[in-house]
Design a protein around this motif. Structure first.
Motif, short mmCIF file in Angstrom:
data_model
loop_
_atom_site.label_atom_id
_atom_site.label_comp_id
_atom_site.label_asym_id
_atom_site.label_seq_id
_atom_site.Cartn_x
_atom_site.Cartn_y
_atom_site.Cartn_z
N VAL A 54 -24.14 75.75 35.36
CA VAL A 54 -23.37 74.71 36.10
C VAL A 54 -23.09 73.46 34.72
CG1 VAL A 54 -22.54 73.03 37.81
CG2 VAL A 54 -24.13 75.33 38.33
N LEU A 55 -22.01 73.74 34.58
CA LEU A 55 -21.30 72.28 33.46
C LEU A 55 -21.44 71.03 34.65
CD1 LEU A 55 -20.49 71.68 30.86
CD2 LEU A 55 -18.06 71.74 31.83
N PRO A 56 -22.52 70.14 33.90
CA PRO A 56 -22.69 68.96 33.98
C PRO A 56 -21.54 68.28 35.34
CG PRO A 56 -24.35 69.42 33.14
CD PRO A 56 -23.01 69.51 32.74
N SER A 57 -20.62 68.02 35.04
CA SER A 57 -19.37 67.53 34.92
C SER A 57 -18.72 68.14 36.25
CB SER A 57 -18.19 67.40 34.10
OG SER A 57 -17.59 68.87 33.66
N PHE A 58 -19.36 69.45 36.60
CA PHE A 58 -18.92 69.56 38.13
C PHE A 58 -19.24 68.95 39.26
CE2 PHE A 58 -20.32 71.75 41.78
CZ PHE A 58 -18.80 72.59 42.09
N ALA A 59 -20.24 67.89 38.89
CA ALA A 59 -20.50 66.27 40.13
C ALA A 59 -19.33 66.08 40.52
CB ALA A 59 -21.54 66.07 39.93
#
Length: 285
Positions: A54-59
């Motif tokens: 999961v790429l953190p910017s998915f947040a």
């Protein structure tokens, strides 16, 4: 006055449950350009559920934006025209790696309101936690044209100096013509990114790409090139949206290594390297 700073800051936080699954993560990754080439093993980390990272910017979109810019603009003390709204900047702080699926509580509030004279800036903070504790904190800086001038706090204004010397890495990433249409399926339904007539009312020749799409594309480039593909190395990521991107253009992403961080500058190749992201820092382990 459409923005009542005191009322907005005093408003009770909005809390709600959000959830996401691997399909949401995959859709987000496709929306920021992952999956090319489709059989590349490094790209399959973003697109294949059996090996999903999961790429953190998915947040920024988990749970459809948690709670999302458009929803936040309806909070007490705020009544603005969406055609005057631009995303000015974003700061993401990771407390733990973002899981590929989960349920969490998102608490959103207006953390600051700044008076820039001809515009207002709203800082919309969303704190997300699950049963095991805090997951991430998102701060979205929202620029509202024509809503300043009440004599309030101007807020911070100093930008970062550009790094000295040549970049350690430069890559170019094409933006597909349909990228904004795909990215908006992750939850940002602002018609500025899809409706040509609305875009013209907002002063643009055609729909523009979501700033958070550029944000995600840039972080992916940093992770894939300077962080060895390890999404869990990212600790925080902040940027200022310095200019627009039109679907069909090419992003030039320049990166400088620093102690525990990567400094980044992003520009639009076809418009003589017009700035797109500035004051951009990825802090990492």
């Amino acid at each position: 006055m459409p923005i009542d700073a005191a009322k907005a800051l005093a408003a009770e936080p909005r809390t709600g449950e959000i959830s996401w699954n691997s399909k949401d993560v995959q859709l987000y990754h496709l929306g920021i350009g992952a999956g090319l080439p489709a059989t590349d093993l490094d790209e399959l980390r973003y697109t294949l559920e059996s090996r999903l990272h999961v790429l953190p910017s998915f947040a920024t979109v988990a749970g459809s934006g948690s709670p999302g810019v458009i929803k936040s603009l309806s909070m007490p003390g705020i009544e603005v025209d969406l055609a005057r709204v631009l995303h000015g900047g974003q700061t993401l702080t990771l407390h733990r790696p973002v899981p590929a699926a989960g349920t969490a509580t998102a608490t959103g509030r207006i953390a600051a309101v700044y008076d820039k004279g001809t515009a207002a800036i709203l800082v919309m903070r969303t704190e997300v936690a699950d049963a095991d504790g805090p997951l991430w904190t998102n701060d979205a800086q929202i620029f509202v044209r024509g809503e300043g001038g009440w004599g309030g706090d101007r807020g911070p204004s100093a930008g970062l100096d550009m790094p000295a010397g040549d970049p350690d890495k430069t890559v170019e990433r094409p933006v597909r013509e349909d990228q904004a249409l795909l990215y908006r399926l992750s939850g940002d339904w602002n018609p500025l990114h899809a409706d040509p007539e609305f875009a013209k009312l907002a002063g643009f020749e055609r729909p523009i790409l979501h700033g958070l799409c550029t944000y995600g594309m840039t972080l992916k480039a940093v992770v894939d090139t300077l962080l060895g593909g390890f999404v869990t190395r990212v600790r925080s990521y902040r940027t200022r949206f310095a200019g627009i991107v039109y679907p069909g253009e090419t992003l030039r992403i320049r990166m400088w290594r620093q102690d525990g961080a990567v400094r980044v500058a992003v520009s639009a190749v076809e418009r003589d390297d017009a700035p797109v992201l500035a004051d951009t820092v990825v802090e990492h382990t």
